[in-house]
Design an enzyme around this catalytic site. Structure first.
Site, PDB file in Angstrom:
ATOM      1  N   ASN A 391       0.822  -1.200   0.000  1.00 41.87           N
ATOM      2  CA  ASN A 391       0.000   0.000   0.000  1.00 41.87           C
ATOM      3  C   ASN A 391       0.862   1.257   0.000  1.00 41.87           C
ATOM      4  O   ASN A 391       1.027   1.894  -1.028  1.00 41.87           O
ATOM      5  CB  ASN A 391      -0.941  -0.017   1.209  1.00 41.87           C
ATOM      6  CG  ASN A 391      -2.111   0.931   1.053  1.00 41.87           C
ATOM      7  OD1 ASN A 391      -1.962   2.053   0.583  1.00 41.87           O
ATOM      8  ND2 ASN A 391      -3.294   0.495   1.451  1.00 41.87           N
ATOM      9  N   ASP A 392       1.414   1.607   1.149  1.00 43.64           N
ATOM     10  CA  ASP A 392       2.135   2.871   1.277  1.00 43.64           C
ATOM     11  C   ASP A 392       3.347   2.960   0.352  1.00 43.64           C
ATOM     12  O   ASP A 392       3.692   4.041  -0.109  1.00 43.64           O
ATOM     13  CB  ASP A 392       2.580   3.076   2.726  1.00 43.64           C
ATOM     14  CG  ASP A 392       1.404   3.083   3.688  1.00 43.64           C
ATOM     15  OD1 ASP A 392       0.367   3.677   3.345  1.00 43.64           O
ATOM     16  OD2 ASP A 392       1.513   2.465   4.764  1.00 43.64           O
ATOM     17  N   VAL A 393       4.003   1.831   0.073  1.00 46.43           N
ATOM     18  CA  VAL A 393       5.239   1.859  -0.710  1.00 46.43           C
ATOM     19  C   VAL A 393       4.982   2.064  -2.196  1.00 46.43           C
ATOM     20  O   VAL A 393       5.929   2.190  -2.979  1.00 46.43           O
ATOM     21  CB  VAL A 393       6.063   0.568  -0.492  1.00 46.43           C
ATOM     22  CG1 VAL A 393       6.445   0.425   0.961  1.00 46.43           C
ATOM     23  CG2 VAL A 393       5.308  -0.667  -0.978  1.00 46.43           C
TER      24      VAL A 393
END
Length: 465
Positions: A391-393
């Site tokens: 997700n965040d990466v």
């Protein structure tokens, strides 16, 4: 020097060489397994020859206690090492790391309670005190990290006036530590209060830190444990502990720095900014409609692609989908001639190297796995990208949205691929609680469902083409 002094010190030298060489081998996935075995042999050599150390007194009962401790610790480690799931590996690492810090602190306490540290000069007293402090903080902080990763603590929180309390406690620790150093024999009450304050400081330091920062915190406490072991090695004049502690401390410090760089954040920001504090809080970021497709349609598109880049994340580990994913990749390569590569972000998963270990477990060749700097230039020319549980990466907000909490963090440029497919259980956010702009992109299609089942469906879909 007596004969046994020479033999024991020689064994410690051999152990230290094996530690260093083993760590060097762990620098590459191809030789990591060999490195772990060599380091384990080094530890075995150090432990066995410690039984012959001339300084051991007390006869049979001391040897019996040592054997009992080794049996309990070794048995527990063997059982958990055999049964731990890949998803639980980060918390096991945090727990074992905490035990190392606690052991170093225990050595310091014994040396201070027995007054032995005060018989060898000012410098060793300082090392004993600093080792107790670092070991205590590492022990309690690692236990909190374990509790967060294990789900025992559901969310992070800040005590009102958190920074003031932490600052006051730090001042108290310094006063107590200096009082111990300046005393003739170290009052037991002072030593006890000092250690308790260290434990509380570790707890207060870790409680506010959100789940998104746990990989950095685990690495930092790993470095703390190494430093504590090295300090106590000086106190008890044990070369093996000194060298092993220095190696672990240096490696942990470097890894902590690399992890922080991977998030484009400083260590102080990780510890004190409170990013990711409200795990599960209402998401910030873009709004819109996510476009979804079935597994068959996604498989068909990827089958006709010339190149595919796969980005694994923690969701892959949770679903234990690595083997099914590798089956799908093999079918793409064998039956459709697709060039497949894996892209690994430095902070993917819950600890450094988590995704690499996961893919290696499934049998993915090392030459198919690329880090962020190697793979990012290839996304614009990739026909398709497949994101599984990350997700965040892969969130473009890190590049485009200055108001985003993750702005400036280096990401995998998945959004630049011609087509993007995201396997995700639901529409929730990542560990940082930030909504992902990638999921709303014009070239993105979501494949909702359990990653293991979806990967199986993808493979089945290929057979129908």
């Amino acid at each position: 020097m007596s004969f046994w002094d020479f033999i024991v010190n020689a064994s410690y030298f051999v152990a230290a060489v094996l530690f260093i060489y083993g760590l060097k081998q762990m620098g590459s996935p191809r030789t990591a397994k060999k490195g772990i075995k060599l380091a384990g042999i080094g530890m075995l050599v150090a432990v066995v020859f410690t039984f012959f150390h001339p300084a051991i007194e007390g006869g049979f009962w001391h040897y019996l206690l040592m054997l009992i401790a080794i049996g309990i610790g070794g048995g527990a480690a063997y059982k958990t090492g055999k049964t731990v799931q890949m998803t639980a590996m980060p918390q096991m690492v945090a727990l074992y790391n905490g035990m190392g810090g606690g052991a170093a602190a225990a050595i310091a306490l014994v040396e201070m309670y027995s007054h032995a540290a005060f018989e060898h000069g000012f410098a060793l007293i300082i090392m004993a005190v600093v080792g107790a402090l670092i070991g205590g903080v590492s022990f309690s902080g690692s236990l909190i990290a374990w509790a967060k990763l294990e789900g025992k603590l559901d969310k992070s929180f800040r005590v009102p006036g958190q920074q003031i309390i932490n600052g006051a406690l730090a001042v108290l620790i310094v006063i107590l530590g200096w009082s111990i150093v300046g005393s003739d024999d170290g009052a037991p009450v002072l030593v006890t209060l000092f250690f308790l304050a260290s434990l509380i400081f570790g707890v207060l330091l870790t409680i506010p830190i959100g789940g998104a920062d746990m990989p950095v915190v685990i690495s930092m406490y790993n470095a703390f444990t190494g430093l504590a072991v090295a300090f106590e090695g000086y106190v008890i004049d044990n070369p093996a502990m000194i060298i092993a502690g220095m190696v672990v401390g240096a490696a942990g410090s470097l890894l902590t720095w690399l992890m922080a760089v991977g998030m484009n954040r400083s260590i102080t920001n990780v510890l004190f900014a409170g990013f990711g504090v409200d795990d599960g809080a209402e998401a910030s970021g873009p709004e819109g409609e996510m476009k979804s497709v079935e597994g068959f349609d996604a498989a068909a598109s990827m089958a006709y692609a010339d190149s595919l880049i796969i980005v694994p994340g923690y969701g892959l580990a949770v679903a234990q989908a690595q083997h099914k994913l590798w089956e799908f990749v093999q079918a793409l390569q064998k039956d459709h001639g697709v060039d497949v590569k894996f892209a690994i972000h430095p902070v993917a998963g819950r600890m450094p190297g988590h995704m690499n270990v996961l893919l290696a477990e499934a049998g993915v060749p090392y030459d198919m796995i690329y880090d962020i700097d190697e793979i990012n230039p290839e996304f614009p020319t990739a026909d398709a990208a497949l994101v599984i549980g990350a997700n965040d990466v892969v969130n473009p907000a890190a590049k485009d949205d200055e108001s985003s909490p993750i702005y400036g963090m280096p990401i995998l440029n998945v959004d630049a691929a011609q087509e993007v497919y995201v396997i995700k259980r639901g529409k929730g956010t990542g560990f940082s609680g930030v909504q992902n702009a990638l999921f709303f992109g014009d070239n993105t299609r979501m494949v909702f469902g359990d990653a293991k089942q979806v990967c199986s469906d993808l493979t089945s879909g290929l057979k129908q083409i």
